[in-house]
Scaffold this active site. Structure first.
Site, PDB file in Angstrom:
ATOM      1  CG  LEU A  28      -1.671  -1.230   1.599  1.00  0.00           C
ATOM      2  CD1 LEU A  28      -2.581  -0.984   2.795  1.00  0.00           C
ATOM      3  CD2 LEU A  28      -2.505  -1.707   0.424  1.00  0.00           C
ATOM      4  CB  SER A  73      -5.096   4.552  -7.644  1.00  0.00           C
ATOM      5  OG  SER A  73      -5.792   5.776  -7.644  1.00  0.00           O
ATOM      6  CD  GLU A  75      -6.700  10.674  -9.276  1.00  0.00           C
ATOM      7  OE1 GLU A  75      -5.996  11.279 -10.096  1.00  0.00           O
ATOM      8  OE2 GLU A  75      -7.841  11.043  -8.966  1.00  0.00           O
ATOM      9  CE1 TYR A  98      -0.802   7.631  -5.728  1.00  0.00           C
ATOM     10  CE2 TYR A  98      -2.829   7.973  -6.975  1.00  0.00           C
ATOM     11  CZ  TYR A  98      -2.123   7.306  -6.000  1.00  0.00           C
ATOM     12  OH  TYR A  98      -2.733   6.299  -5.293  1.00  0.00           O
TER      13      TYR A  98
HETATM   14  N1  GDD Z   1      -6.843  17.249  -1.248  1.00  0.00           N
HETATM   15  C1  GDD Z   1      -7.719  18.208  -1.561  1.00  0.00           C
HETATM   16  N2  GDD Z   1      -7.691  19.386  -0.854  1.00  0.00           N
HETATM   17  N3  GDD Z   1      -8.586  18.000  -2.578  1.00  0.00           N
HETATM   18  C2  GDD Z   1      -9.479  18.984  -2.852  1.00  0.00           C
HETATM   19  C3  GDD Z   1      -9.520  20.184  -2.145  1.00  0.00           C
HETATM   20  C4  GDD Z   1      -8.569  20.406  -1.090  1.00  0.00           C
HETATM   21  O1  GDD Z   1      -8.538  21.446  -0.439  1.00  0.00           O
HETATM   22  N4  GDD Z   1     -10.525  20.946  -2.656  1.00  0.00           N
HETATM   23  C5  GDD Z   1     -11.087  20.243  -3.634  1.00  0.00           C
HETATM   24  N5  GDD Z   1     -10.466  19.054  -3.768  1.00  0.00           N
HETATM   25  C6  GDD Z   1     -10.795  18.018  -4.772  1.00  0.00           C
HETATM   26  C7  GDD Z   1      -9.603  17.541  -5.599  1.00  0.00           C
HETATM   27  O2  GDD Z   1      -9.334  18.470  -6.654  1.00  0.00           O
HETATM   28  C8  GDD Z   1     -10.133  16.193  -6.095  1.00  0.00           C
HETATM   29  O3  GDD Z   1     -10.914  16.361  -7.239  1.00  0.00           O
HETATM   30  C9  GDD Z   1     -11.028  15.702  -4.940  1.00  0.00           C
HETATM   31  O4  GDD Z   1     -11.226  16.846  -4.100  1.00  0.00           O
HETATM   32  C10 GDD Z   1     -10.468  14.569  -4.111  1.00  0.00           C
HETATM   33  O5  GDD Z   1      -9.163  14.900  -3.728  1.00  0.00           O
HETATM   34  P1  GDD Z   1      -8.379  14.019  -2.610  1.00  0.00           P
HETATM   35  O6  GDD Z   1      -9.217  13.846  -1.405  1.00  0.00           O
HETATM   36  O7  GDD Z   1      -7.031  14.629  -2.439  1.00  0.00           O
HETATM   37  O8  GDD Z   1      -8.298  12.569  -3.266  1.00  0.00           O
HETATM   38  P2  GDD Z   1      -7.903  12.116  -4.763  1.00  0.00           P
HETATM   39  O9  GDD Z   1      -9.186  11.703  -5.436  1.00  0.00           O
HETATM   40  O10 GDD Z   1      -7.076  13.106  -5.446  1.00  0.00           O
HETATM   41  O11 GDD Z   1      -6.979  10.846  -4.507  1.00  0.00           O
HETATM   42  C11 GDD Z   1      -7.262   9.889  -3.474  1.00  0.00           C
HETATM   43  O12 GDD Z   1      -7.984   8.807  -4.018  1.00  0.00           O
HETATM   44  C12 GDD Z   1      -7.262   8.019  -4.995  1.00  0.00           C
HETATM   45  C13 GDD Z   1      -8.206   6.919  -5.497  1.00  0.00           C
HETATM   46  O13 GDD Z   1      -8.944   7.460  -6.565  1.00  0.00           O
HETATM   47  C14 GDD Z   1      -5.917   9.458  -2.880  1.00  0.00           C
HETATM   48  O14 GDD Z   1      -6.152   8.647  -1.721  1.00  0.00           O
HETATM   49  C15 GDD Z   1      -5.117   8.631  -3.882  1.00  0.00           C
HETATM   50  O15 GDD Z   1      -3.929   8.139  -3.249  1.00  0.00           O
HETATM   51  C16 GDD Z   1      -6.005   7.455  -4.341  1.00  0.00           C
HETATM   52  O16 GDD Z   1      -5.303   6.625  -5.248  1.00  0.00           O
END
Ligand code: GDD
Length: 280
Positions: A28, A73, A75, A98
């Site tokens: 992980l 993922s 992603e 990523y």
């Molecule tokens: N982090 C973050 N912070 N994201 C934000 C924010 C903020 O202030 N505001 C809006 N977002 C939006 C991001 O642009 C994105 O579209 C969404 O919220 C989710 O962001 P994250 O929670 O950072 O997760 P992620 O989707 O980019 O990635 C996570 O999920 C993946 C699986 O799809 C991570 O855990 C990855 O490691 C994982 O692979």
């Protein structure tokens, strides 16, 4: 036991595996923050991509009779294609360093399975959240801020980026069960793990603030520094293969997930737990 190691240090990984001789490996580890991967793409490629190859190569060289789980993922997809749900058959189109590193990890795992006969599987997990989620990911950032606001511990607004992105958010403990189930199969394979529901950040705010009767629009400010150079707009997964082959079905859906996280953060503030987690 906690052993120290680093995905960029192949020699140390090899020595650890030689010493521990595990029968199951759940890989992980990664530089897992999508936004950060645009700032440190080379390191992300090294740890998140090549790190997987270092582990697989050690397993091969040591002839370890062990099963290997690789944390893929959602992603790896660029978002929805023609409105059809994302499945094991959907082509990848990563939108971040990523995501690109995870695509490498996915295919190198398939390759060690096909070419070296290693029992290696990919779980293509969509976003999964819980009270233990890191505070720089959007769900926990929101629920933690909310708990601090309710307890009068912050007078700062909540700064966020793109509120329109949609994610298929599930509950992490259930996703960990899926990882375990994947490794119990006689034949290694790749599986999408998702809830089949998608919601925007805006909807997450509605639900989290709404369950406490607070209007989020008075507290949330947009800071463009949280925008990504390329965004994955919508993620929505089809986990029917996992349901059919490994009997995995998600039970906790969006509303319950948000409530679990809000309640846990409020309880954490009451008991000073957040402070303990900060130090951990
Ligand atoms: N982090 C973050 N912070 N994201 C934000 C924010 C903020 O202030 N505001 C809006 N977002 C939006 C991001 O642009 C994105 O579209 C969404 O919220 C989710 O962001 P994250 O929670 O950072 O997760 P992620 O989707 O980019 O990635 C996570 O999920 C993946 C699986 O799809 C991570 O855990 C990855 O490691 C994982 O692979």
């Amino acid at each position: 036991h906690l052993h120290f190691g680093d995905l960029t240090d192949g020699t140390a990984l090899y020595s650890l595996l030689a010493k521990i001789r595990p029968t199951e490996i759940y890989h992980l580890g990664a530089q897992s923050h999508v936004r950060v991967s645009f700032d440190i793409p080379v390191y992300t490629g090294d740890a998140t991509g090549l790190g997987t190859c270092r582990l697989l190569e050690s397993i091969r060289d040591l002839k370890l009779p062990c099963r290997f789980y690789q944390a893929g993922s959602s992603e790896m997809y660029g978002g929805l294609l023609n409105d059809s749900l994302l499945s094991e058959r959907t082509p990848f189109h990563p939108r971040s360093p990523y995501g690109a590193a995870k695509v490498y990890s996915h295919w190198i795992t398939v390759n060690y399975r096909e070419a070296q006969g290693i029992h290696a599987s990919n779980g293509i997990l969509f976003n999964h959240e819980s009270p233990r989620r890191g505070e720089t990911f959007v769900t926990r950032k929101i629920t933690r801020w909310l708990a601090q606001h309710v307890k009068g511990l912050t007078d700062q607004p909540l700064y966020l980026g793109n509120l329109e992105a949609k994610r298929d958010w599930g509950y992490t403990p259930e996703y960990v069960c899926a990882m375990w189930r994947i490794l119990q199969q006689e034949t290694p394979d790749d599986y999408v793990i998702a809830t089949g529901e998608t919601h925007s950040i805006r909807e997450f705010l509605d639900e989290a603030f709404g369950c406490l009767g607070i209007d989020w629009s008075k507290h949330v400010k947009i800071d463009p520094k949280y925008y990504r150079p390329a965004e994955v707009d919508v993620l929505l997964g089809d986990a029917s293969k996992a349901a059919e082959k490994i009997g995995w079905v998600p039970r906790v859906k969006f509303k319950e997930l948000v409530q679990i996280m809000v309640k846990a953060d409020i309880k954490g503030e009451e008991h000073g737990l957040t402070e303990i987690w900060d130090r951990a």
